[in-house]
Design a protein around this motif. Sequence first.
Motif, PDB file in Angstrom:
ATOM      1  N   ARG A  79     -24.777  18.555  -4.232  1.00  0.00           N
ATOM      2  CA  ARG A  79     -25.806  18.967  -5.208  1.00  0.00           C
ATOM      3  C   ARG A  79     -26.470  20.268  -4.786  1.00  0.00           C
ATOM      4  O   ARG A  79     -26.751  21.142  -5.617  1.00  0.00           O
ATOM      5  N   TYR A  80     -26.741  20.394  -3.498  1.00  0.00           N
ATOM      6  CA  TYR A  80     -27.386  21.610  -2.995  1.00  0.00           C
ATOM      7  C   TYR A  80     -26.489  22.827  -3.209  1.00  0.00           C
ATOM      8  O   TYR A  80     -26.948  23.882  -3.672  1.00  0.00           O
ATOM      9  N   PHE A  81     -25.190  22.689  -2.922  1.00  0.00           N
ATOM     10  CA  PHE A  81     -24.277  23.816  -3.094  1.00  0.00           C
ATOM     11  C   PHE A  81     -24.079  24.151  -4.575  1.00  0.00           C
ATOM     12  O   PHE A  81     -23.894  25.317  -4.934  1.00  0.00           O
ATOM     13  N   ARG A  82     -24.120  23.140  -5.451  1.00  0.00           N
ATOM     14  CA  ARG A  82     -24.045  23.421  -6.891  1.00  0.00           C
ATOM     15  C   ARG A  82     -25.276  24.195  -7.341  1.00  0.00           C
ATOM     16  O   ARG A  82     -25.196  25.060  -8.222  1.00  0.00           O
ATOM     17  N   GLN A  83     -26.413  23.885  -6.735  1.00  0.00           N
ATOM     18  CA  GLN A  83     -27.642  24.609  -7.059  1.00  0.00           C
ATOM     19  C   GLN A  83     -27.545  26.067  -6.625  1.00  0.00           C
ATOM     20  O   GLN A  83     -27.992  26.976  -7.344  1.00  0.00           O
ATOM     21  N   LEU A  84     -26.940  26.303  -5.456  1.00  0.00           N
ATOM     22  CA  LEU A  84     -26.783  27.674  -4.970  1.00  0.00           C
ATOM     23  C   LEU A  84     -25.736  28.440  -5.766  1.00  0.00           C
ATOM     24  O   LEU A  84     -25.845  29.663  -5.934  1.00  0.00           O
ATOM     25  N   ASN A  85     -24.707  27.719  -6.238  1.00  0.00           N
ATOM     26  CA  ASN A  85     -23.592  28.361  -6.948  1.00  0.00           C
ATOM     27  C   ASN A  85     -23.333  27.617  -8.253  1.00  0.00           C
ATOM     28  O   ASN A  85     -22.466  26.730  -8.307  1.00  0.00           O
ATOM     29  N   PRO A  86     -24.066  27.938  -9.308  1.00  0.00           N
ATOM     30  CA  PRO A  86     -23.869  27.251 -10.591  1.00  0.00           C
ATOM     31  C   PRO A  86     -22.415  27.332 -11.049  1.00  0.00           C
ATOM     32  O   PRO A  86     -21.768  28.370 -10.939  1.00  0.00           O
ATOM     33  N   GLY A  87     -21.916  26.219 -11.541  1.00  0.00           N
ATOM     34  CA  GLY A  87     -20.527  26.161 -11.981  1.00  0.00           C
ATOM     35  C   GLY A  87     -19.593  25.612 -10.930  1.00  0.00           C
ATOM     36  O   GLY A  87     -18.443  25.272 -11.228  1.00  0.00           O
ATOM     37  N   GLN A  88     -20.073  25.517  -9.685  1.00  0.00           N
ATOM     38  CA  GLN A  88     -19.241  24.968  -8.614  1.00  0.00           C
ATOM     39  C   GLN A  88     -19.221  23.452  -8.694  1.00  0.00           C
ATOM     40  O   GLN A  88     -20.237  22.812  -8.953  1.00  0.00           O
ATOM     41  N   ASP A  89     -18.075  22.872  -8.477  1.00  0.00           N
ATOM     42  CA  ASP A  89     -17.939  21.415  -8.462  1.00  0.00           C
ATOM     43  C   ASP A  89     -16.928  21.052  -7.380  1.00  0.00           C
ATOM     44  O   ASP A  89     -15.733  20.936  -7.635  1.00  0.00           O
ATOM     45  N   VAL A  90     -17.420  20.922  -6.151  1.00  0.00           N
ATOM     46  CA  VAL A  90     -16.564  20.655  -4.994  1.00  0.00           C
ATOM     47  C   VAL A  90     -17.030  19.375  -4.319  1.00  0.00           C
ATOM     48  O   VAL A  90     -18.209  19.225  -3.999  1.00  0.00           O
ATOM     49  N   ARG A  91     -16.101  18.452  -4.119  1.00  0.00           N
ATOM     50  CA  ARG A  91     -16.400  17.205  -3.415  1.00  0.00           C
ATOM     51  C   ARG A  91     -16.169  17.407  -1.927  1.00  0.00           C
ATOM     52  O   ARG A  91     -15.161  17.983  -1.512  1.00  0.00           O
ATOM     53  N   LEU A  92     -17.113  16.924  -1.108  1.00  0.00           N
ATOM     54  CA  LEU A  92     -17.039  17.079   0.342  1.00  0.00           C
ATOM     55  C   LEU A  92     -16.850  15.725   1.013  1.00  0.00           C
ATOM     56  O   LEU A  92     -17.366  14.713   0.548  1.00  0.00           O
ATOM     57  N   TRP A  93     -16.128  15.726   2.114  1.00  0.00           N
ATOM     58  CA  TRP A  93     -15.996  14.527   2.945  1.00  0.00           C
ATOM     59  C   TRP A  93     -15.614  14.962   4.354  1.00  0.00           C
ATOM     60  O   TRP A  93     -15.352  16.143   4.612  1.00  0.00           O
TER      61      TRP A  93
END
Length: 245
Positions: free
Chosen positions: A120-134
């Motif tokens: 969520r934080y990275f989507r806030q920094l980069n609108p349009g980004q949708d990356v799942r982390l693990w």
Amino acid sequence: MVGGKHVAALVLAGGLSLVLALPGRGGDDEALRRAIATFFRDAQVLRVDAVPDLYEGGYARVSVYAAGATLTGGFRVDEAWVRLVGASFNPQALRAGQFRLDSVRDTALHMRVSYPNLERYFRQLNPGQDVRLWSDGGSVYGRGTVPLFGVPTRVELKGFFAVGNTPELYFYVERLRVNGLPVPEAVVRELERRFNPVLTQADWPVRFRLRSVRANRDEVVVSSQPAAGEGCRVCGEVGPAAPTP
């Protein structure tokens, strides 16, 4: 002899009266809590334990535990423990419920951040980004899409978080693929230069030196103590103790 005891009692009582009459002694717990709540916004749990000093706005120690809180700047934590030692809050700001430190002798921070909160934080920094982390307990992996020239582009990456005794948190890429094709290292380094640091604390009311970071399978642990995986020395003063990996 009796007269001497009577005089001593009067002196003691007078001394206590003077100490208790000192302005600001004891602090204002409610004002302090309101001020801290402006840093840990929308916290599901917020606990504060403070030892006031002998002057207004002064605290020998302030310990804070927050769960499910959004820090200033939008960085959401699952749990965070904070300790401030020798903290001097600006009295006027504190009375207004504002978190403003004039000085602090020592600070400590230990926080647990789940991968969904990082996403969520990275989507806030980069609108349009949708990356799942693990993570596998070592490296951090990501897969999803990022906007490239306005077009959603598939990416796969492997990397790690890093700190260096400064307030910043960095992410370094070990491998990056775009639409299935490997990205040259020179391009990766340039991308790192552009997006790092991923966390700066620049707009926080107090800054913490980060000395260790550990990527577990379910979360990232960031701490001001040298080894994030060896337990938390400041945790448990208020709120629950941090779980050990």
